[in-house]
Design a protein around this motif. Sequence first.
Motif, mmCIF file in Angstrom:
data_model
loop_
_atom_site.group_PDB
_atom_site.id
_atom_site.type_symbol
_atom_site.label_atom_id
_atom_site.label_comp_id
_atom_site.label_asym_id
_atom_site.label_seq_id
_atom_site.Cartn_x
_atom_site.Cartn_y
_atom_site.Cartn_z
ATOM 1 N N GLY A 155 -0.749 7.386 -3.359
ATOM 2 C CA GLY A 155 0.245 7.415 -3.502
ATOM 3 C C GLY A 155 0.967 7.719 -2.088
ATOM 4 O O GLY A 155 2.169 7.688 -1.560
ATOM 5 N N VAL A 156 -0.076 8.444 -1.145
ATOM 6 C CA VAL A 156 0.791 8.980 0.721
ATOM 7 C C VAL A 156 1.437 7.236 0.397
ATOM 8 O O VAL A 156 1.530 7.297 1.709
ATOM 9 N N GLU A 157 -0.064 6.086 0.922
ATOM 10 C CA GLU A 157 0.131 5.452 1.500
ATOM 11 C C GLU A 157 1.465 4.415 1.391
ATOM 12 O O GLU A 157 1.960 3.336 1.567
ATOM 13 N N TYR A 158 1.690 4.803 -0.205
ATOM 14 C CA TYR A 158 2.881 3.501 -1.214
ATOM 15 C C TYR A 158 3.346 4.697 -0.466
ATOM 16 O O TYR A 158 5.025 4.072 0.225
ATOM 17 N N ILE A 159 4.451 5.951 0.033
ATOM 18 C CA ILE A 159 5.628 6.035 0.038
ATOM 19 C C ILE A 159 5.321 6.168 2.124
ATOM 20 O O ILE A 159 6.530 5.955 2.392
ATOM 21 N N GLU A 160 4.101 5.845 2.229
ATOM 22 C CA GLU A 160 4.306 5.478 4.120
ATOM 23 C C GLU A 160 5.351 4.523 4.386
ATOM 24 O O GLU A 160 6.251 4.070 5.067
ATOM 25 N N ASP A 161 4.761 3.537 3.482
ATOM 26 C CA ASP A 161 6.122 1.763 2.913
ATOM 27 C C ASP A 161 7.222 2.300 3.218
ATOM 28 O O ASP A 161 8.147 1.357 3.324
ATOM 29 N N VAL A 162 7.135 3.090 2.068
ATOM 30 C CA VAL A 162 8.868 3.624 1.517
ATOM 31 C C VAL A 162 9.920 4.153 2.363
ATOM 32 O O VAL A 162 11.256 3.553 2.641
ATOM 33 N N PHE A 163 9.239 5.685 3.069
ATOM 34 C CA PHE A 163 10.172 6.333 3.798
ATOM 35 C C PHE A 163 9.754 6.423 5.944
ATOM 36 O O PHE A 163 9.726 4.608 6.437
ATOM 37 N N PRO A 164 11.304 6.256 5.811
ATOM 38 C CA PRO A 164 11.352 6.083 7.471
ATOM 39 C C PRO A 164 10.246 6.629 8.032
ATOM 40 O O PRO A 164 9.384 7.803 7.944
ATOM 41 N N LYS A 165 9.954 5.595 9.690
ATOM 42 C CA LYS A 165 8.890 6.206 9.749
ATOM 43 C C LYS A 165 8.446 7.584 10.966
ATOM 44 O O LYS A 165 7.344 8.633 10.763
ATOM 45 N N ASN A 166 9.424 8.300 10.735
ATOM 46 C CA ASN A 166 9.877 9.417 11.553
ATOM 47 C C ASN A 166 9.603 10.419 10.362
ATOM 48 O O ASN A 166 9.328 11.932 10.615
ATOM 49 N N THR A 167 9.074 10.326 8.963
ATOM 50 C CA THR A 167 8.689 11.180 8.256
ATOM 51 C C THR A 167 7.832 12.283 8.474
ATOM 52 O O THR A 167 7.114 11.429 8.503
ATOM 53 N N HIS A 168 8.092 13.354 7.601
ATOM 54 C CA HIS A 168 7.068 14.231 8.087
ATOM 55 C C HIS A 168 6.669 14.459 6.938
ATOM 56 O O HIS A 168 7.129 14.524 5.421
ATOM 57 N N LEU A 169 5.519 14.607 5.977
ATOM 58 C CA LEU A 169 4.755 14.709 4.839
ATOM 59 C C LEU A 169 3.794 15.827 5.387
ATOM 60 O O LEU A 169 2.918 16.477 5.893
ATOM 61 N N TRP A 170 3.883 16.615 3.825
ATOM 62 C CA TRP A 170 3.473 18.210 4.376
ATOM 63 C C TRP A 170 2.731 18.570 3.087
ATOM 64 O O TRP A 170 3.333 19.015 1.884
ATOM 65 N N ILE A 171 1.713 18.241 3.216
ATOM 66 C CA ILE A 171 0.786 18.758 2.409
ATOM 67 C C ILE A 171 -0.711 19.645 1.674
ATOM 68 O O ILE A 171 -1.358 19.594 3.323
ATOM 69 N N ALA A 172 -1.376 20.171 1.414
ATOM 70 C CA ALA A 172 -2.554 20.752 0.775
ATOM 71 C C ALA A 172 -3.637 20.716 0.852
ATOM 72 O O ALA A 172 -4.222 21.208 0.837
ATOM 73 N N ALA A 173 -3.332 19.197 0.236
ATOM 74 C CA ALA A 173 -4.568 18.822 -0.122
ATOM 75 C C ALA A 173 -4.263 16.946 -0.580
ATOM 76 O O ALA A 173 -3.351 16.930 -1.180
ATOM 77 N N ILE A 174 -4.742 16.000 -0.179
ATOM 78 C CA ILE A 174 -5.212 14.614 -0.887
ATOM 79 C C ILE A 174 -6.506 14.246 -1.395
ATOM 80 O O ILE A 174 -7.891 14.288 -1.120
ATOM 81 N N ASP A 175 -6.562 13.824 -2.854
ATOM 82 C CA ASP A 175 -7.108 13.729 -3.406
ATOM 83 C C ASP A 175 -8.136 11.821 -3.535
ATOM 84 O O ASP A 175 -6.773 11.297 -3.661
ATOM 85 N N GLU A 176 -8.794 11.826 -3.347
ATOM 86 C CA GLU A 176 -8.819 10.160 -3.633
ATOM 87 C C GLU A 176 -8.946 9.289 -4.671
ATOM 88 O O GLU A 176 -8.418 8.272 -4.724
ATOM 89 N N GLU A 177 -8.809 9.943 -5.891
ATOM 90 C CA GLU A 177 -8.413 8.915 -7.296
ATOM 91 C C GLU A 177 -7.340 9.547 -7.798
ATOM 92 O O GLU A 177 -6.457 10.424 -7.961
ATOM 93 N N LEU A 178 -6.622 7.359 -8.803
ATOM 94 C CA LEU A 178 -5.757 7.756 -9.436
ATOM 95 C C LEU A 178 -6.891 7.715 -10.509
ATOM 96 O O LEU A 178 -7.256 6.594 -11.036
ATOM 97 N N ASN A 179 -6.226 8.154 -12.314
ATOM 98 C CA ASN A 179 -7.059 7.348 -13.129
ATOM 99 C C ASN A 179 -5.699 6.382 -14.072
ATOM 100 O O ASN A 179 -4.750 6.221 -13.315
ATOM 101 N N SER A 180 -6.245 5.379 -14.762
ATOM 102 C CA SER A 180 -5.549 4.982 -15.572
ATOM 103 C C SER A 180 -3.897 5.121 -15.888
ATOM 104 O O SER A 180 -2.518 4.637 -15.881
ATOM 105 N N LYS A 181 -2.934 6.408 -16.462
ATOM 106 C CA LYS A 181 -2.869 7.097 -16.494
ATOM 107 C C LYS A 181 -1.109 7.250 -15.143
ATOM 108 O O LYS A 181 -0.225 7.970 -15.502
ATOM 109 N N GLY A 182 -2.166 7.546 -14.296
ATOM 110 C CA GLY A 182 -1.710 7.931 -12.588
ATOM 111 C C GLY A 182 -1.950 9.140 -12.573
ATOM 112 O O GLY A 182 -0.773 9.583 -11.979
#
Length: 217
Positions: free
Chosen positions: A172-199
Amino acid sequence: MIIHNLETENSILNQFISEIRDQVIQKDTMRFRKNIERIGEVLGYELSKTLEYTKKTVQTPLGVKEIFQPEKALVLCSILRAGLPLHQGLLNYFDTAENAFISAYRDHSDNSDDFEVVVNYLASPSLANKILLLADPMLATGKTLENTINAMKSHGEPKQIHIISVIGSRKGVEYIEDVFPKNTHLWIAAIDEELNSKGYIIPGLGDSGDLSYGIKL
């Protein structure tokens, strides 16, 4: 995109994240909402360090003091309904911000794992030349944030965007990197590595909206 992942350093935030993930503790819906709110406060405090500040004079009962105060041209937008506790945490600190609300939900029209994110409500002030704070607790696929920012384009172009999330997936993080302007800031408390089949994020915490406000039909 500039990513601020707060889990890279230990802080009291660890305790709040641990409790919202814990399947026993999270059954206490009031405590779950309060922990999301407190996470919003921590993320908001860290975000505040990057804002522009102006020197102002304050008259005290005994004298005068010059203090730098943050820029106030902020619009805080939450994605209903899961974003409400996070919104309150941010609003506790950015109490002069204008407020916007948008509804977005996953439509599994054929009961399959595939879904479309549907946006059908938006209440927002003008965003022109303001700082937009987008609050969405679970950054899973990134499609909700993409649809949200597309829906808000009719309200003007913000001069900067800050996305505030509690837990995200790497995809998800990689996806929005391509969607939002380059100077966008993401503030996040944790990043997990996987998504299941239901997203849904793995290990994640489950459905944040249901945990905050009850199971929906």
